[in-house]
Design an enzyme around this catalytic site. Sequence first.
Site, PDB file in Angstrom:
ATOM      1  N   LYS A   8       0.810  -1.222   0.000  1.00  0.00           N
ATOM      2  CA  LYS A   8       0.000   0.000   0.000  1.00  0.00           C
ATOM      3  C   LYS A   8       0.850   1.282   0.000  1.00  0.00           C
ATOM      4  CE  LYS A   8      -3.838  -2.392   2.179  1.00  0.00           C
ATOM      5  NZ  LYS A   8      -4.980  -2.272   3.109  1.00  0.00           N
ATOM      6  N   ARG A  11       2.589  -7.056   8.830  1.00  0.00           N
ATOM      7  CA  ARG A  11       1.872  -5.891   9.366  1.00  0.00           C
ATOM      8  C   ARG A  11       2.422  -5.455  10.723  1.00  0.00           C
ATOM      9  NH1 ARG A  11      -4.048  -7.842   7.251  1.00  0.00           N
ATOM     10  NH2 ARG A  11      -4.099  -6.635   5.327  1.00  0.00           N
ATOM     11  N   ARG A  68      -2.045 -14.970   4.438  1.00  0.00           N
ATOM     12  CA  ARG A  68      -2.729 -14.231   5.506  1.00  0.00           C
ATOM     13  C   ARG A  68      -2.023 -14.431   6.842  1.00  0.00           C
ATOM     14  NH1 ARG A  68      -7.264 -11.716   4.088  1.00  0.00           N
ATOM     15  NH2 ARG A  68      -8.397 -11.829   6.052  1.00  0.00           N
ATOM     16  N   HIS A 119      -2.102  -5.704   1.413  1.00  0.00           N
ATOM     17  CA  HIS A 119      -3.385  -6.385   1.262  1.00  0.00           C
ATOM     18  C   HIS A 119      -3.103  -7.824   0.869  1.00  0.00           C
ATOM     19  CE1 HIS A 119      -7.383  -7.376  -0.245  1.00  0.00           C
ATOM     20  NE2 HIS A 119      -6.776  -7.870  -1.317  1.00  0.00           N
ATOM     21  N   THR A 141      -5.489  -7.636  10.437  1.00  0.00           N
ATOM     22  CA  THR A 141      -5.751  -6.351   9.749  1.00  0.00           C
ATOM     23  C   THR A 141      -5.291  -5.163  10.591  1.00  0.00           C
ATOM     24  OG1 THR A 141      -7.712  -7.365   8.753  1.00  0.00           O
ATOM     25  CG2 THR A 141      -7.578  -4.964   8.666  1.00  0.00           C
ATOM     26  N   TYR A 160     -12.101  -2.214  -4.279  1.00  0.00           N
ATOM     27  CA  TYR A 160     -12.627  -2.431  -2.926  1.00  0.00           C
ATOM     28  C   TYR A 160     -14.158  -2.386  -2.887  1.00  0.00           C
ATOM     29  CZ  TYR A 160      -8.096  -2.363  -0.536  1.00  0.00           C
ATOM     30  OH  TYR A 160      -6.847  -2.684  -0.067  1.00  0.00           O
ATOM     31  N   PHE A 193     -15.697   3.148   6.476  1.00  0.00           N
ATOM     32  CA  PHE A 193     -14.331   3.564   6.135  1.00  0.00           C
ATOM     33  C   PHE A 193     -14.061   3.566   4.629  1.00  0.00           C
ATOM     34  CE2 PHE A 193     -14.274  -1.014   7.204  1.00  0.00           C
ATOM     35  CZ  PHE A 193     -13.746  -1.560   6.022  1.00  0.00           C
TER      36      PHE A 193
HETATM   37  P1  CMP Z   1      -7.213  -4.912   3.226  1.00  0.00           P
HETATM   38  O1  CMP Z   1      -6.643  -6.253   3.516  1.00  0.00           O
HETATM   39  O2  CMP Z   1      -6.618  -4.148   2.094  1.00  0.00           O
HETATM   40  O3  CMP Z   1      -8.786  -5.053   2.967  1.00  0.00           O
HETATM   41  C1  CMP Z   1      -9.702  -4.015   3.201  1.00  0.00           C
HETATM   42  C2  CMP Z   1      -9.078  -2.859   3.903  1.00  0.00           C
HETATM   43  O4  CMP Z   1      -9.980  -1.991   4.548  1.00  0.00           O
HETATM   44  C3  CMP Z   1      -8.203  -3.372   5.035  1.00  0.00           C
HETATM   45  O5  CMP Z   1      -7.074  -4.019   4.541  1.00  0.00           O
HETATM   46  C4  CMP Z   1      -7.947  -2.099   5.800  1.00  0.00           C
HETATM   47  O6  CMP Z   1      -6.901  -1.317   5.230  1.00  0.00           O
HETATM   48  C5  CMP Z   1      -9.260  -1.367   5.606  1.00  0.00           C
HETATM   49  N1  CMP Z   1     -10.065  -1.473   6.831  1.00  0.00           N
HETATM   50  C6  CMP Z   1     -10.624  -2.574   7.342  1.00  0.00           C
HETATM   51  N2  CMP Z   1     -11.290  -2.285   8.491  1.00  0.00           N
HETATM   52  C7  CMP Z   1     -11.115  -0.963   8.694  1.00  0.00           C
HETATM   53  C8  CMP Z   1     -11.521  -0.056   9.696  1.00  0.00           C
HETATM   54  N3  CMP Z   1     -12.265  -0.472  10.734  1.00  0.00           N
HETATM   55  N4  CMP Z   1     -11.165   1.240   9.590  1.00  0.00           N
HETATM   56  C9  CMP Z   1     -10.430   1.668   8.544  1.00  0.00           C
HETATM   57  N5  CMP Z   1      -9.999   0.849   7.546  1.00  0.00           N
HETATM   58  C10 CMP Z   1     -10.331  -0.442   7.623  1.00  0.00           C
END
Ligand code: CMP
Length: 139
Positions: A11, A104, A87, A117, A93, A51, A59
Amino acid sequence: MSGKITFSLIKPYAVKMGYIGPILAMIHEAGFRISAITSTKLSKEQAESFYTIHKSKPFFDDLVEFMSSGPIVAMILEKENAVEDFRELIGHTDPEKAENGTIRKKYAKSVQSNAVHGSDSAENAIIECDFFFSKKERY
Ligand code: CMP
């Protein structure tokens, strides 16, 4: 190839911080083969489309803004059990909940700016790989 590929993005914030090399090294050391890779910058429309599954989330607008704010690195990764193993390598996340030794935990700044991601299922991996790469771009 189902089950043997996953899709990943590095990212914008992680790219800006110079983490491409260290993240690719972790991916390599974990036994993944990079079968396609590109550096690009998403338009807002492309980020919304990528997305779209999160369109109803509070969000969503911030995520689209962030993901189109700078260059990213997109890649297809190959390995047995690719989706689940990747994963595990990237971790939770939310970087505060990510296990030690995960990508992460090491390189994420926040839930939104969580460095990478990774696809959440074999079906979505195929959709996401097809979003970025044609057949000619995979080796
Ligand atoms: P990613 O794996 O790219 O998939 C969806 C993305 O949404 C996730 O990683 C985060 O970057 C974002 N995301 C998920 N939950 C939240 C949250 N509660 N607030 C802000 N961003 C979020």
